[in-house]
Design a protein around this motif. Structure first.
Motif, PDB file in Angstrom:
ATOM      1  N   UNK A  82      -8.662  10.251  -3.300  1.00 26.68           N
ATOM      2  CA  UNK A  82      -9.418   9.712  -2.170  1.00 26.68           C
ATOM      3  C   UNK A  82     -10.766   9.214  -2.671  1.00 26.68           C
ATOM      4  N   UNK A  83     -11.336   8.230  -1.959  1.00 21.73           N
ATOM      5  CA  UNK A  83     -12.608   7.654  -2.386  1.00 21.73           C
ATOM      6  C   UNK A  83     -13.270   6.994  -1.181  1.00 21.73           C
ATOM      7  N   UNK A  84     -14.346   7.602  -0.670  1.00 22.95           N
ATOM      8  CA  UNK A  84     -15.018   7.040   0.498  1.00 22.95           C
ATOM      9  C   UNK A  84     -15.937   5.877   0.123  1.00 22.95           C
ATOM     10  N   UNK A  85     -16.292   5.776  -1.162  1.00 27.00           N
ATOM     11  CA  UNK A  85     -17.116   4.650  -1.594  1.00 27.00           C
ATOM     12  C   UNK A  85     -16.356   3.336  -1.414  1.00 27.00           C
ATOM     13  N   UNK A  86     -15.082   3.329  -1.780  1.00 23.96           N
ATOM     14  CA  UNK A  86     -14.294   2.106  -1.673  1.00 23.96           C
ATOM     15  C   UNK A  86     -13.789   1.879  -0.250  1.00 23.96           C
ATOM     16  N   UNK A  87     -13.489   2.969   0.474  1.00 32.18           N
ATOM     17  CA  UNK A  87     -13.028   2.816   1.853  1.00 32.18           C
ATOM     18  C   UNK A  87     -14.186   2.588   2.816  1.00 32.18           C
ATOM     19  N   UNK A  88     -15.428   2.797   2.322  1.00 28.03           N
ATOM     20  CA  UNK A  88     -16.640   2.658   3.142  1.00 28.03           C
ATOM     21  C   UNK A  88     -16.561   3.547   4.384  1.00 28.03           C
ATOM     22  N   UNK A  89     -16.078   4.754   4.171  1.00 29.73           N
ATOM     23  CA  UNK A  89     -15.924   5.716   5.263  1.00 29.73           C
ATOM     24  C   UNK A  89     -16.520   7.058   4.867  1.00 29.73           C
ATOM     25  N   UNK A  90     -17.839   7.205   4.941  1.00 29.57           N
ATOM     26  CA  UNK A  90     -18.449   8.491   4.607  1.00 29.57           C
ATOM     27  C   UNK A  90     -17.892   9.617   5.472  1.00 29.57           C
ATOM     28  N   UNK A  91     -17.967  10.808   4.955  1.00 25.97           N
ATOM     29  CA  UNK A  91     -17.490  12.000   5.646  1.00 25.97           C
ATOM     30  C   UNK A  91     -18.686  12.800   6.142  1.00 25.97           C
ATOM     31  N   UNK A  92     -18.640  13.242   7.393  1.00 29.75           N
ATOM     32  CA  UNK A  92     -19.635  14.177   7.905  1.00 29.75           C
ATOM     33  C   UNK A  92     -18.999  15.558   7.970  1.00 29.75           C
ATOM     34  N   UNK A  93     -19.635  16.517   7.349  1.00 23.27           N
ATOM     35  CA  UNK A  93     -19.081  17.863   7.257  1.00 23.27           C
ATOM     36  C   UNK A  93     -20.153  18.880   7.607  1.00 23.27           C
ATOM     37  N   UNK A  94     -19.768  19.882   8.392  1.00 28.44           N
ATOM     38  CA  UNK A  94     -20.679  20.967   8.742  1.00 28.44           C
ATOM     39  C   UNK A  94     -20.454  22.127   7.789  1.00 28.44           C
ATOM     40  N   UNK A  95     -21.515  22.582   7.170  1.00 25.87           N
ATOM     41  CA  UNK A  95     -21.402  23.578   6.100  1.00 25.87           C
ATOM     42  C   UNK A  95     -21.353  24.993   6.664  1.00 25.87           C
ATOM     43  N   UNK A  96     -20.238  25.296   7.315  1.00 27.31           N
ATOM     44  CA  UNK A  96     -20.020  26.663   7.783  1.00 27.31           C
ATOM     45  C   UNK A  96     -18.542  26.970   7.760  1.00 27.31           C
ATOM     46  N   UNK A  97     -18.218  28.216   7.994  1.00 24.52           N
ATOM     47  CA  UNK A  97     -16.848  28.691   7.834  1.00 24.52           C
ATOM     48  C   UNK A  97     -15.885  28.140   8.874  1.00 24.52           C
ATOM     49  N   UNK A  98     -16.392  27.531   9.927  1.00 20.21           N
ATOM     50  CA  UNK A  98     -15.518  27.002  10.961  1.00 20.21           C
ATOM     51  C   UNK A  98     -15.090  25.566  10.676  1.00 20.21           C
ATOM     52  N   UNK A  99     -15.785  24.914   9.769  1.00 22.39           N
ATOM     53  CA  UNK A  99     -15.600  23.474   9.660  1.00 22.39           C
ATOM     54  C   UNK A  99     -15.306  22.949   8.267  1.00 22.39           C
ATOM     55  N   UNK A 100     -15.594  23.698   7.229  1.00 28.38           N
ATOM     56  CA  UNK A 100     -15.542  23.137   5.878  1.00 28.38           C
ATOM     57  C   UNK A 100     -14.732  24.000   4.924  1.00 28.38           C
ATOM     58  N   UNK A 101     -14.196  23.355   3.899  1.00 23.95           N
ATOM     59  CA  UNK A 101     -13.592  24.105   2.806  1.00 23.95           C
ATOM     60  C   UNK A 101     -14.653  24.984   2.148  1.00 23.95           C
ATOM     61  N   UNK A 102     -14.284  26.183   1.701  1.00 24.65           N
ATOM     62  CA  UNK A 102     -15.264  27.069   1.063  1.00 24.65           C
ATOM     63  C   UNK A 102     -16.009  26.402  -0.086  1.00 24.65           C
TER      64      UNK A 102
END
Length: 307
Positions: free
Chosen positions: A92-112
């Protein structure tokens, strides 16, 4: 309202994972991040040799930013390159897809591994990260071609820290629109006013707080906090505030009311939507929800970010 795309899979943790907010690595890793090369600026290339693996989340700051610090619980917008350590191939590559990811840095929302790697960084930084299975999906992910034993390698550019709530000039809602009832400063429900009609036939949008960000465009991905309730003051069927983390939604994958009325609204705003059934779920609401066939819905939405 859930959206399942490759980008969203990267942000959502398995329910069985126990996330720790500590950062760093230990001496049990079987390889070294210094063996990975990173080239390029706006469209970086990450070269990973085959059979790269680690037993703990490793991170290396490639470029130190000078923006705001990022802490556990914050929501951040990132661009990334993702590589499978076993194969050395990018998945995967958001630079080429021009689709940044927004992620919340907590145990409910993100990979450890995301929490461990990005907490404590600063906006503007470029960070190289190796994530072992225990801090990743914890199991095979066929959609991404990840086996249960694969290490994942990410190069993150931390683009921005996303606000946690709407901010701007407060606006009065029309007298016939149900009032927002707040709890601890956050929308908790709607309450009908004496002028609220029992039924409405046309979808409408109303600004409760007007932000000063750019206008949302059709087809964008949004980071939002939202409350959903059966009109005018019926049962609450969803609340990201209650879950404790913003939602990441693609405008092309939500109900028609959102698709039609959110574009043009300003980032930073709190918007109230009134959505008759023909712009919501019609006669086929989501199974198991308290929404009944033909129900009109209401939403209070904080527009935090768009990309």
């Amino acid at each position: 309202m859930k959206v399942f795309t490759v980008r969203r899979i990267l942000a959502v943790s398995a329910a069985a994972c126990l996330l720790l907010t500590g950062c760093g690595s230990d001496s049990s890793s079987s390889t070294n991040l210094d063996d990975i090369t990173v080239n390029g600026g706006d469209n970086p290339k990450v070269k990973v040799g085959k059979d790269f693996s680690t037993k703990s989340t490793e991170k290396r700051v490639v470029t130190e930013g000078d923006g705001d610090p990022v802490a556990g619980g914050d929501s951040v917008k990132v661009n990334y390159v993702a590589v499978n350590g076993r194969t050395g191939k990018q998945f995967d590559n958001s630079f080429t897809s021009k689709s940044p990811l927004t992620v919340t840095l907590d145990e409910k929302s993100a990979l450890p591994g995301f929490v461990k790697a990005l907490s404590g960084q600063v906006v503007g930084s470029r960070v190289l990260v190796a994530i072992p299975p225990k801090d990743g999906f914890g199991e095979a992910n066929d959609q991404l071609g990840i086996k249960a034993t694969d290490t994942m390698v990410f190069l993150f550019d931390i683009v921005a820290k996303v606000p946690s709530e709407a901010s701007g000039e407060a606006k009065n809602l029309p007298k016939d629109v149900p009032d927002i009832v707040e709890k601890d400063g956050q929308p908790a429900s709607f309450k009908a006013t004496k002028d609220t009609p029992d039924k409405v036939s046309k979808a409408s949008a109303h600004v409760a707080i007007e932000g000063d960000g750019p206008a949302v465009e059709k087809g964008q991905s949004l980071s939002v906090q939202y409350l959903g309730q059966v009109y005018p003051d019926g049962e609450i069927f969803d609340s990201s505030w209650e879950r404790g983390a913003p939602a990441n939604l693609g405008l092309d994958q939500v109900i028609k009311c959102w698709q039609d009325l959110i574009p043009g609204q300003k980032i930073g705003s709190r918007v109230v939507l009134v959505c008759p059934a023909d712009t919501a779920y019609g006669d086929k609401p989501q199974p198991g929800s308290p929404i009944k066939p033909g129900d009109t819905l209401m939403f209070a939405i904080d527009l935090l970010d768009a990309s």
